[in-house]
Design an enzyme around this catalytic site. Structure first.
Site, PDB file in Angstrom:
ATOM      1  CB  ALA A 141     -36.327 -35.187 -45.857  1.00  0.00           C
ATOM      2  CD  GLU A 145     -28.665 -37.665 -47.059  1.00  0.00           C
ATOM      3  OE1 GLU A 145     -29.907 -37.804 -47.053  1.00  0.00           O
ATOM      4  OE2 GLU A 145     -27.883 -38.630 -47.155  1.00  0.00           O
ATOM      5  CG  ASN A 146     -30.284 -33.072 -52.013  1.00  0.00           C
ATOM      6  OD1 ASN A 146     -29.939 -34.149 -52.472  1.00  0.00           O
ATOM      7  ND2 ASN A 146     -31.555 -32.722 -51.876  1.00  0.00           N
ATOM      8  CG  HIS A 157     -32.332 -38.532 -40.502  1.00  0.00           C
ATOM      9  ND1 HIS A 157     -31.946 -39.714 -39.927  1.00  0.00           N
ATOM     10  CD2 HIS A 157     -32.068 -38.668 -41.826  1.00  0.00           C
ATOM     11  CE1 HIS A 157     -31.473 -40.530 -40.852  1.00  0.00           C
ATOM     12  NE2 HIS A 157     -31.541 -39.914 -42.020  1.00  0.00           N
ATOM     13  CD  GLU A 158     -33.083 -36.097 -44.356  1.00  0.00           C
ATOM     14  OE1 GLU A 158     -31.993 -36.267 -44.951  1.00  0.00           O
ATOM     15  OE2 GLU A 158     -33.871 -37.026 -44.129  1.00  0.00           O
TER      16      GLU A 158
HETATM   17  N1  TRP Z   1     -30.898 -40.321 -47.638  1.00  0.00           N
HETATM   18  C1  TRP Z   1     -32.264 -40.001 -47.343  1.00  0.00           C
HETATM   19  C2  TRP Z   1     -32.406 -39.979 -45.838  1.00  0.00           C
HETATM   20  O1  TRP Z   1     -32.135 -40.897 -45.161  1.00  0.00           O
HETATM   21  C3  TRP Z   1     -33.277 -40.937 -47.860  1.00  0.00           C
HETATM   22  C4  TRP Z   1     -33.341 -41.247 -49.318  1.00  0.00           C
HETATM   23  C5  TRP Z   1     -32.713 -42.233 -49.975  1.00  0.00           C
HETATM   24  C6  TRP Z   1     -34.262 -40.741 -50.232  1.00  0.00           C
HETATM   25  N2  TRP Z   1     -33.172 -42.343 -51.255  1.00  0.00           N
HETATM   26  C7  TRP Z   1     -34.122 -41.463 -51.427  1.00  0.00           C
HETATM   27  C8  TRP Z   1     -35.190 -39.745 -50.149  1.00  0.00           C
HETATM   28  C9  TRP Z   1     -34.937 -41.224 -52.527  1.00  0.00           C
HETATM   29  C10 TRP Z   1     -35.981 -39.511 -51.247  1.00  0.00           C
HETATM   30  C11 TRP Z   1     -35.857 -40.248 -52.413  1.00  0.00           C
HETATM   31  O2  TRP Z   1     -32.765 -39.034 -45.248  1.00  0.00           O
HETATM   32 ZN    ZN Z   2     -30.758 -40.506 -43.776  1.00  0.00          ZN
END
Ligand code: TRP
Ligand code: ZN
Length: 874
Positions: free
Chosen positions: A272, A274-275, A307-308
């Site tokens: 997932a 976290e936008n 988490h998100e």
């Molecule tokens: N930041 C996201 C998380 O930890 C994970 C993430 C990083 C991600 N790069 C991505 C998700 C590319 C999908 C595609 O929750």
């Molecule tokens: Zn994350």
């Protein structure tokens, strides 16, 4: 793309080369006119020179797979000689003033985007994925996390095809356009890095709810899914609301927008994202009904949703200066989601599961060719560094920090970190400094945990002086060399411990020892007899412990008050016995069920119902990989034979008791997903798994019955797993029936693929190859690739390491095919081949030959190149 093998390697990015951005962006005004083959993106950027940066002559913009339509600076078209295209797809613009407006228009093709990075189509709907460097596939931009801007986004699309238009922040108007099109505008008031940008557009429906924050802000919650999936969002929504409340209670952190949207998509590179205000999720971590999702799926949903959500503060409001700081947000946020789930009920069992995952994924990584510190020093492709080390070990480092500064100090440190750095892009140093300043605890030495790769080895010796009643524990540590780091320094290791007397009762002296040097003595006075030390309670540090005798381990498994040490001592005890059996197997001596192991199983079964979830964990033998990891050279065949022998012997010896438990624990009444109900199912299915291996075939009959009548996916799948491992005639019928029933349901079909890929049967590779040709297999869908190819290579060691080397060849062929479709997923599949040093010389040579064959492929992506070349070099 080039057409020959790479002659010059792609560039390495180094942490020490970090320079602040020459230009900052204050405002971004985006306009996306969506079209499957030709989407038009207009961007208006308010730029200014960064006073904190060295003067630069050119503005650098990243870009990838963009077709430039027009470019204007302060309203005037830019003459071509001032715009230099870069080799990587970006642009350099010369002679720019100190403050200016840049307007660009580009064309992109979502339907041609199989990378699933940038703007892409899934099932006719539009989704974006921008972390880490996907925004540059949408528009020209300084695509780095230390450029934080406020975004306004206008989306325009066909109303019939895309009734729903979503982006970050709060909604700010919508309306009709000619030709059946419509628009919607979103304004995000919070400055953010480009990797948190998102757009979702398409034919989705909302499951709605609301949450009122502590300070009285009413937040409209919505989960957007395909029609027909509305009834599968309840657990995700419930997890979201519990997360929002927990972050307020635990850290005083409230949500900061009027809306919180989640959109689910079935083509997604990871779990997932976290936008800001618009999380995008793999459907795997949203959709669940009792008849389609297992208990593990329900747990995964709670983990990922929380988490998100927690990223909103740890990641979004306070973000990373550069990608070397990734663990600043990921390690901290994994720590927070683990803590949240532990607080929801079964803290002890949650800890076992997290440690099991750390040992299964992170310890091998730390011992392999891609070993890197929690804060890496260099990378070629940042997508290769979303690793177990950055996430899981990063979380362990935060957990140890909390042990050092105390719970209250940690909370003060978090408050200070956020107050100091809100709306900033910062470093891991800044986090440690805030913890140190708020708590008054010196963390200078502790920071080595961020800089040094490799798993520390902790050894224990002890002695007792009966004359004085003094007991001495000698703890020593060393960390093995890793690529690029031949010499290691000692790290501070918090060792939570206690002392147990021969009567099984706790003696005075429990606490936390801090091992800071290579070796230290810790003494305890006033003991009447030599105690047994219980060390690393709760797994207080991510290290490998050795030095306890088999006798001490067996004692701790029965008597320790700490559930982690009880479980872990049982596992270590079983490993020791299994290694002995491996020797017997190799010497072609007959295998016997060790009586000590049988006695500890019997003891577990006597108290089986005290805590069924714990019993299930403790009954499960250490995995084949975990046993192999304790050997100087792995022997997948022997380890597999021994583990299967033990499962059958234990199943046969305790068949009566397993059968009684299996019957008693059957679910009656309504299906529930609380910890108690899940624990009962876990124990029931652990019993079934043993019975399935027992002599006489009674277990297979039980599995068949459970498969046919099971009312939930947890029970059905546990039964199917038993059948899939067998030669029973019921096997084919069950697999065919399962496929027939669920062929329309992607997430369940993934389970059907994975179960066959992980079968212990000798014909598994043939089956897996046949399944690649199955109509339902799709190389473009990451979940399907992970379910078949990933499950085989990473989840079935004895078949993957088949002496013929055909498993290796299959994986290399798969990586090559995938690299032309989705480079992120391809690179992530390389891992198992990189473990060649752990295997015998013959297997190692076969594995290296396959790595070399991949490396020779023309046009290999830089991500796959990095993984393969580093695997060969180490
Ligand atoms: N930041 C996201 C998380 O930890 C994970 C993430 C990083 C991600 N790069 C991505 C998700 C590319 C999908 C595609 O929750
Ligand atoms: Zn994350």
């Amino acid at each position: 793309m080039t057409t020959t093998a790479r002659t010059n390697p792609p560039p390495t990015i180094r942490r020490e080369d970090y320079r602040p951005p020459a230009f900052l962006v204050d405002e971004v005004d985006l306009h996306l006119a969506l079209h499957p083959a030709a989407t038009r993106v207009k961007a208006r950027l308010d730029l200014r020179r960064n006073p904190a940066a060295e003067p630069a002559t050119a503005l650098e913009l990243d870009g990838e797979a963009l077709k430039l339509v027009s470019l204007r600076l302060d309203g005037a078209a830019l003459p071509p000689e001032r715009v230099r295209p870069r080799a990587d797809g970006g642009l350099s613009i010369d002679g720019v003033p100190d403050r200016f407006v840049l307007e660009s228009e580009v064309e992109i093709s979502p339907e041609a985007n199989s990378e699933l990075s940038g703007l892409y189509l899934s099932g006719g709907n539009y989704f974006t994925q921008c972390e880490a460097e996907g925004f540059r596939r949408i528009t020209f931009f300084p695509d780095r996390p230390d450029v934080m801007a406020r975004y306004t986004t206008t989306i325009e699309a066909d109303r019939a095809a895309c009734p729903v238009l979503l982006s970050n922040g709060n909604p700010d108007g919508a309306g009709d356009l000619p030709d059946g099109r419509h628009w919607a505008r979103w304004v995000d008031p919070h400055p953010k890095p480009s990797y948190l940008f998102a757009v979702v557009a398409g034919d989705l429906v909302a499951v709605r709810d609301s949450f009122t924050t502590r300070s009285g802000r009413e937040v409209a919650l919505a989960i957007w899914v395909r029609q027909g999936d509305e009834d599968a969002c309840g657990h995700a929504m419930d997890s979201l609301k519990r997360s929002m409340a927990w972050d307020e209670e635990t850290y005083g952190l409230e949500y900061d927008l009027d809306v919180f949207n989640i959109a689910a998509v079935s083509d997604f590179n990871m779990g997932a994202m976290e936008n800001k205000g618009l999380n995008v999720f793999n459907t795997k971590y949203i959709l669940a009904r009792p008849e389609t999702a297992t208990d593990a799926d329900y747990e995964g949903i709670e983990t990922v949703v929380s988490h998100e959500y927690f990223h909103n503060w740890t990641g979004n409001r306070v973000t990373c200066r550069d990608w070397f700081q990734l663990s600043l947000k990921e390690g901290l946020t994994v720590f927070r989601d683990q803590h949240f789930t532990a607080d929801q009920g079964s803290a002890a069992v949650k800890r076992l599961a997290d440690v099991r995952r750390l040992r299964a994924a992170q310890f091998p990584e730390d011992a392999g060719p891609m070993a890197h510190p929690v804060r890496p020093d260099s990378y070629v492709e940042i997508n290769n560094f979303y690793t177990a080390t950055v996430y899981q070990k990063g979380a362990e480092v935060v957990r140890m920090m909390r042990a050092l500064v105390g719970e209250a100090g940690f909370r003060k440190g978090m408050d200070l970190y956020i107050a100091r750095h809100d709306n900033q892009a910062v470093t891991i140093e800044d986090f440690a400094q805030a913890m140190q300043d708020a708590s008054g605890v010196d963390l200078t030495r502790f920071r080595r945990w961020y800089a040094q790769a490799g798993t520390p080895e902790l050894r224990v010796r002890d002695s007792f002086d009966a004359a004085t009643g003094r007991y001495t524990l000698t703890l020593s540590q060393s960390t093995p060399p890793t690529p690029g780091q031949p010499e290691k320094l000692p790290v501070p290791i918090p060792v939570r411990m206690g002392l147990i007397g021969a009567d099984g009762a706790e003696r005075p002296g429990a606490g936390v020892l801090l091992l800071e040097e290579a070796e230290q003595d810790f003494t305890f006075e006033g003991l009447e007899a030599k105690p047994v030390p219980s060390l690393l309670r709760g797994f207080s540090a991510p290290v490998k412990l050795s030095g306890l005798s088999l006798e001490q381990l067996g004692f701790l498994a029965r008597h320790d008050t700490d559930p982690f040490v009880r479980w872990d001592s049982g596992q270590q005890y079983a490993v020791a016995e299994m290694l002995r059996l491996v020797e017997d197997f190799r010497a072609q001596r007959p295998l016997d069920l060790p009586e000590g192991l049988a006695a500890s199983i019997a003891a577990l079964l006597d108290r089986a119902m005290d805590d069924p979830a714990f019993t299930a964990e403790a009954l499960t033998l250490p995995s084949e990989d975990f046993v192999s990891d304790q050997m100087p050279v792995a022997d997948p065949e022997a380890v597999h034979a021994v583990r299967q022998f033990l499962r059958a012997a234990i199943g046969t010896r305790f068949a009566g008791r397993f059968a009684v438990l299996h019957a008693e624990l059957a679910d009656h009444g309504p299906y529930r997903i609380d910890g108690a109900a899940m624990g009962r199912r876990a124990l029931r299915n652990a019993c079934l798994s043993y019975l399935g291996q027992a002599e006489g075939g009674e277990g297979l009959r039980r599995a068949e019955a459970q498969f046919n009548t099971g009312g939930n996916m947890t029970d059905v799948l546990a039964a199917l797993r038993v059948l899939a491992d067998s030669d029973s005639p019921a096997r084919e019928a069950a697999l065919a029936g399962f496929h027939g029933r669920w062929k329309q349901h992607d997430l369940v079909l993934d389970k059907w693929f994975a179960i066959q890929a992980m079968s212990a049967r000798a014909d598994t590779l043939q089956q897996v190859k046949a399944l690649v040709g199955h109509l339902d297999f799709d190389l473009r869908n990451p979940n399907r690739v992970r379910a078949l190819i990933g499950a085989f290579a990473a989840g079935n060691p004895s078949q993957f390491h088949h002496a013929s080397g055909e498993g290796y060849r299959f994986l290399a062929d798969s990586v090559i095919a995938l690299d032309a479709v989705n480079t992120q997923v391809a690179a992530r599949m390389v891992g198992p081949l990189g473990q060649w040093k752990r295997q015998d010389a013959r297997r190692g040579a076969l594995m290296r030959a396959e790595l070399a064959r991949i490396l020779e492929r023309p046009g290999l992506s830089k991500g796959t190149f990095e993984k393969v070349s580093k695997s060969l070099a180490a």
